[in-house]
Design a protein around this motif. Structure first.
Motif, short mmCIF file in Angstrom:
data_model
loop_
_atom_site.label_atom_id
_atom_site.label_comp_id
_atom_site.label_asym_id
_atom_site.label_seq_id
_atom_site.Cartn_x
_atom_site.Cartn_y
_atom_site.Cartn_z
N THR A 63 51.43 59.68 33.07
CA THR A 63 52.51 59.63 33.73
C THR A 63 52.25 60.02 35.29
O THR A 63 52.68 59.21 36.28
N ALA A 90 57.13 55.39 30.44
CA ALA A 90 56.28 56.02 31.72
C ALA A 90 55.91 55.06 32.63
O ALA A 90 55.61 55.05 33.99
N CYS A 161 46.76 53.19 29.72
CA CYS A 161 46.99 54.34 29.01
C CYS A 161 46.79 54.20 27.58
O CYS A 161 46.58 55.28 26.99
N GLN A 162 46.95 53.14 26.92
CA GLN A 162 46.60 52.69 25.45
C GLN A 162 45.04 52.10 25.17
O GLN A 162 44.91 51.75 24.00
N TYR A 312 57.99 48.90 20.60
CA TYR A 312 59.14 50.18 20.95
C TYR A 312 60.50 49.47 20.28
O TYR A 312 60.64 48.18 20.56
C1 LIG Z 1 51.56 52.29 28.16
C2 LIG Z 1 51.72 53.74 28.61
N1 LIG Z 1 52.01 53.98 29.75
C3 LIG Z 1 52.14 55.39 30.20
C4 LIG Z 1 51.98 56.42 29.52
C5 LIG Z 1 52.05 57.90 29.70
O1 LIG Z 1 51.06 58.68 29.30
P1 LIG Z 1 51.56 60.37 29.11
O2 LIG Z 1 52.08 60.26 28.00
O3 LIG Z 1 50.14 60.82 29.23
O4 LIG Z 1 52.14 60.75 30.31
C6 LIG Z 1 51.56 56.11 27.96
C7 LIG Z 1 51.57 57.05 27.07
O5 LIG Z 1 52.36 57.86 26.23
C8 LIG Z 1 51.78 54.74 27.70
O6 LIG Z 1 51.74 54.38 26.40
#
Ligand SMILES: Cc1ncc(COP(=O)(O)O)c(C=O)c1O
Length: 368
Positions: A63, A90, A161-162, A312
């Motif tokens: 994030t 996020a 992030c994934q 989700y």
């Molecule tokens: C698509 C996506 N974006 C952003 C995040 C944010 O990452 P974090 O949880 O490390 O802040 C996540 C993970 O949870 C995510 O899956």
């Protein structure tokens, strides 16, 4: 009764690297390099190399990395950033934190990623950045998105992030856009023992400014050039990630094995199965099947000792936090349908063939 199959088995992963992690953590403890420090610096080098990128800046979460990406592109009040409504929230927080407005574009039903065919219509004079997500480990279709970015002179930020190590037309995601962001949340393909994230870029200027922004807007101690944050990665997390990164390729191959096996065994069931597009090599972060009776299937699997999850249940435009955007049911029908139907099955490197077969058997029993 047979053992339960957990949705995620982090203890199994930790057991497999426990000795290496113990040694790395002990070293950090002895050196007292708790905030950033040499383990984090080494990890930044290694992860940049893994992404085939020039620079990596480590953060205390994905994030934070996304938020700083928006700051680097000078996103602020009055601006619009285009993203997908079907992601973890996020992604859009990063936009909202700057005072800009998230503008959603519906997804493509097969990949569940932002639909490039709908992208151009959403661009306005206020659009500042395009921020799609490589959801579930599967790259979004980069070429059409990049062509639109080029045509409208808009920067692209990849929310990866994934998707550590996912490939688009043979090239690892992370350097197609101006900036890419990764999360090392514990359950991710590359997970810390706590929170962590990274920003990856080929721009030396972004690298330098990102390092300042994560440390209170400062590159010289106690001199603050702009409003910044405490977004530093902890030394312990750098140490753990350095150990785990060495295993990532092998782990991704194991995820691939699981995905292919599910595909083989679940063919012919009424489920809509995830498919790799011709251009993609998924990192298989999640294995998400779809069915209109998702909630019943989930309850059935759980009652039979099979863990599963929903990623989700509500798309972002319908979240209470975004009520002020004025969206309603029906605005993004493909995302809304995906939210009603998606179900994530267990997928991790340690999942055995016997466990996979038990998951499949439980699913087949549901449809009998
Ligand atoms: C698509 C996506 N974006 C952003 C995040 C944010 O990452 P974090 O949880 O490390 O802040 C996540 C993970 O949870 C995510 O899956």
């Amino acid at each position: 009764m047979t053992d339960k199959i957990p949705y995620l088995d982090l203890p199994a992963q930790i057991r497999s690297v426990r000795k290496e992690i113990d040694a790395a953590l002990a070293r950090t403890l002895d050196n007292c390099t708790f905030c950033l420090g040499p383990d984090v610096a080494q990890f930044e080098k290694d992860f940049a190399k893994f992404c085939d990128a020039k620079h990596c800046v480590a953060f205390n979460s994905g994030t934070s990395a996304l938020h700083v990406a928006m700051r680097l592109l000078n996103v602020g009040p009055g601006d619009e950033v285009i993203t997908t409504p079907f992601t973890f929230i996020a992604t859009s927080w990063a936009i909202s934190y700057t005072g800009a407005k998230p503008v959603f574009v519906d997804i493509d039903d097969a990949s569940m990623n932002l639909d490039p065919k709908l992208l151009e219509k959403a661009i306005t004079p206020r659009t500042k950045v395009i921020l799609p997500v490589h959801l579930y480990g599967h790259p979004f279709d980069l070429d059409p998105v990049l062509a639109i970015c080029k045509k409208h002179k808009l920067p692209l930020v990849e929310d990866a992030c994934q998707s550590h190590g996912a490939k688009y037309k043979g090239k690892t995601v992370g350097t197609f856009g101006e900036i890419s962001c990764f999360s090392f949340y514990p359950g991710k393909n590359l997970g810390a023992c706590g929170e962590g994230g990274a920003l990856v870029t080929n721009s030396a200027a972004f690298d330098k400014r990102a390092r300042g922004l994560r440390e209170h807007g400062s590159t010289v101690r106690y001199y603050h050039d702009e409003i910044g944050y405490n977004y530093r990665m902890e030394g312990f997390q750098g140490a753990v990630l350095g150990v785990k990164l060495k295993h990532l390729e092998k782990w991704t191959n194991e995820r691939r094995r699981v995905a292919h096996r599910y595909h083989e065994l679940l063919g012919g069931t009424p489920l809509q199965l995830p498919r790799e597009a011709g251009y993609a090599e998924s990192a298989w972060h999640l294995y998400v099947v779809r069915h209109p009776r998702r909630d019943e299937l989930k309850a059935h699997l759980e009652a039979n000792g099979v863990g599963c999850a929903v990623h989700y249940p509500i798309s972002l435009h319908l979240q209470k936090a975004y009520a002020d955007l004025g969206h309603k049911l029906g605005d993004f029908p493909v995302a809304e349908k995906a939210a009603r139907e998606c179900l994530s099955l267990p997928i991790y490197p340690e999942l055995t063939d016997a466990q996979i077969r038990r998951v499949v058997e439980a699913i087949k029993n549901f449809f009998k």
